[in-house]
Design an enzyme around this catalytic site. Structure first.
Site, PDB file in Angstrom:
ATOM      1  CE  LYS A 122      47.832  43.699 -32.780  1.00 17.27           C
ATOM      2  NZ  LYS A 122      47.263  43.891 -33.879  1.00 17.27           N
TER       3      LYS A 122
HETATM    4  N1  PXG Z   1      41.767  41.758 -35.734  1.00 15.22           N
HETATM    5  C1  PXG Z   1      42.995  41.842 -36.520  1.00 15.22           C
HETATM    6  C2  PXG Z   1      43.367  40.962 -37.447  1.00 15.22           C
HETATM    7  C3  PXG Z   1      43.803  42.876 -35.929  1.00 15.22           C
HETATM    8  O1  PXG Z   1      44.956  42.993 -36.442  1.00 15.22           O
HETATM    9  C4  PXG Z   1      41.902  43.508 -34.475  1.00 15.22           C
HETATM   10  C5  PXG Z   1      41.263  42.315 -34.953  1.00 15.22           C
HETATM   11  C6  PXG Z   1      41.387  44.324 -33.309  1.00 15.22           C
HETATM   12  O2  PXG Z   1      42.121  44.087 -32.084  1.00 15.22           O
HETATM   13  P1  PXG Z   1      42.116  45.221 -31.061  1.00 15.22           P
HETATM   14  O3  PXG Z   1      42.845  44.540 -29.935  1.00 15.22           O
HETATM   15  O4  PXG Z   1      43.154  46.476 -31.769  1.00 15.22           O
HETATM   16  O5  PXG Z   1      40.710  45.901 -30.729  1.00 15.22           O
HETATM   17  C7  PXG Z   1      43.264  43.659 -35.138  1.00 15.22           C
HETATM   18  C8  PXG Z   1      44.080  45.023 -34.542  1.00 15.22           C
HETATM   19  C9  PXG Z   1      47.145  48.730 -38.228  1.00 15.22           C
HETATM   20  C10 PXG Z   1      46.476  48.193 -36.906  1.00 15.22           C
HETATM   21  O6  PXG Z   1      48.365  49.511 -38.091  1.00 15.22           O
HETATM   22  C11 PXG Z   1      45.751  46.984 -36.842  1.00 15.22           C
HETATM   23  C12 PXG Z   1      45.178  46.692 -35.604  1.00 15.22           C
HETATM   24  C13 PXG Z   1      45.601  47.502 -34.366  1.00 15.22           C
HETATM   25  C14 PXG Z   1      46.272  48.266 -34.433  1.00 15.22           C
HETATM   26  C15 PXG Z   1      46.963  48.857 -35.729  1.00 15.22           C
HETATM   27  O7  PXG Z   1      46.564  48.495 -39.153  1.00 15.22           O
HETATM   28  N2  PXG Z   1      44.575  45.551 -35.711  1.00 15.22           N
END
Ligand code: PXG
Length: 293
Positions: free
Chosen positions: A152
């Site tokens: 991430k």
């Molecule tokens: N795929 C990607 C590429 C992400 O960035 C998820 C899946 C889901 O993962 P989690 O662990 O959150 O269930 C993410 C998470 C934003 C934002 O500001 C994006 C995410 C999380 C929090 C905020 O757009 N993506």
């Protein structure tokens, strides 16, 4: 509105004074990592899992987080307390720190830790009732051979380019395929389909982030007796699904009702999706690390 108090390297700064150096490699090169974490009803949801993933991201990019897990957990809770919040969103960033204009991280003496506790709304509220429209993006998800989508990292350009395509096409979300054309994930969410009562999601090896909400959905399905598995999938599986939904910390669990203007199932949020969403809401309201105890 009261100014937010932002944590930077052990100190709190009002929003207007919360600044980083222009020589921070997080800014110069996107060299760093982050987590997006939600808190509900005075508790941080899945905090341990987010911190574990942060440490894995750090290890993958040879970054030393200058705090212990316990210290970072306490700093996170303290940031929420300082802002007197009970429901909201935390953005936790570790940047490579201040260096010079060369990309080598060797000159960066110490990583910086930034914690923002605020709120987030990824999609308009009505989308949670009617479901989301997706289009397939021509921007492919980054190859794991180039940069693992499991990290991430602070460099989200791959996802942002896909998001721009989706927005230009008038859709709410973009479906990202991997280089081989298999479904990977959406721009900031994992994707699931339901066919004949079975839930399926692409394996992480298809090029998805190992989502924490994704893992919670596996636990929910096991709990309420819905079969769930990982399998490589193509757009065929989404077009012909009975139901489809997306998961992410920011997105939570949300139905997806169209792909490339084609209706998925009835074109409305499905019954199993609604059951999973209801159980997810119960969990977010009743579990997590207490902030004020
Ligand atoms: N795929 C990607 C590429 C992400 O960035 C998820 C899946 C889901 O993962 P989690 O662990 O959150 O269930 C993410 C998470 C934003 C934002 O500001 C994006 C995410 C999380 C929090 C905020 O757009 N993506």
């Amino acid at each position: 509105m009261k100014s937010l108090q932002i944590y930077i390297d052990g100190e709190f700064f009002p929003e207007a004074d919360a600044k980083v150096s222009v020589f921070d490699h997080g800014l110069l090169y996107g060299d760093g990592i982050f987590e997006g974490i939600r808190f509900y009803n005075g508790r941080v949801f899945e905090l341990e899992a987010h911190l574990a993933r942060l440490w894995d991201s750090a290890k993958a990019i040879c970054l030393t987080i200058p705090l212990t897990v316990e210290e970072l957990q306490e700093a996170t809770l303290e940031t929420i307390r300082r802002n007197e919040l009970r429901d909201g969103y935390i953005r936790l960033l570790i940047t490579r720190g201040v260096g010079n204009l060369g990309l080598s991280p060797d000159r960066c003496k110490k990583a910086s830790v930034i914690i923002i506790a605020s709120t987030i709304q990824l999609y308009p509220a009505e989308k949670y009732a009617v479901g989301m429209e997706m289009v397939t993006c021509s921007t492919r998800r980054c190859s794991p051979a180039a940069l693992s989508p499991a990290v991430k990292s602070l460099n989200y350009l791959n996802n942002i380019m896909a998001k721009i395509e989706a927005t230009h096409a008038g859709a709410d979300e973009g479906l990202m395929l991997n280089e081989e054309g298999y479904v990977a994930e959406c721009t900031g969410d994992n994707i699931f389909v339901i066919k004949n009562g079975r839930v399926t999601t692409p394996p992480i090896s298809s090029g998805a982030l190992c989502g924490i909400t994704r893992r919670v959905v596996f636990e929910i399905c096991a709990d309420i007796g819905i079969p769930i598995c990982e399998a490589q999938m193509t757009r065929y599986d989404v077009y012909t699904a009975d139901e489809c939904f997306l998961t992410g910390t920011a997105a939570e669990v949300i139905a997806a009702i169209r792909l490339d203007t084609r209706a998925i199932g009835t074109g409305k949020p499905g019954a199993l999706t609604e059951r999973i969403i209801a159980r997810f809401r119960e969990l977010t309201q009743s579990t997590g690390t207490p902030i004020y105890s």
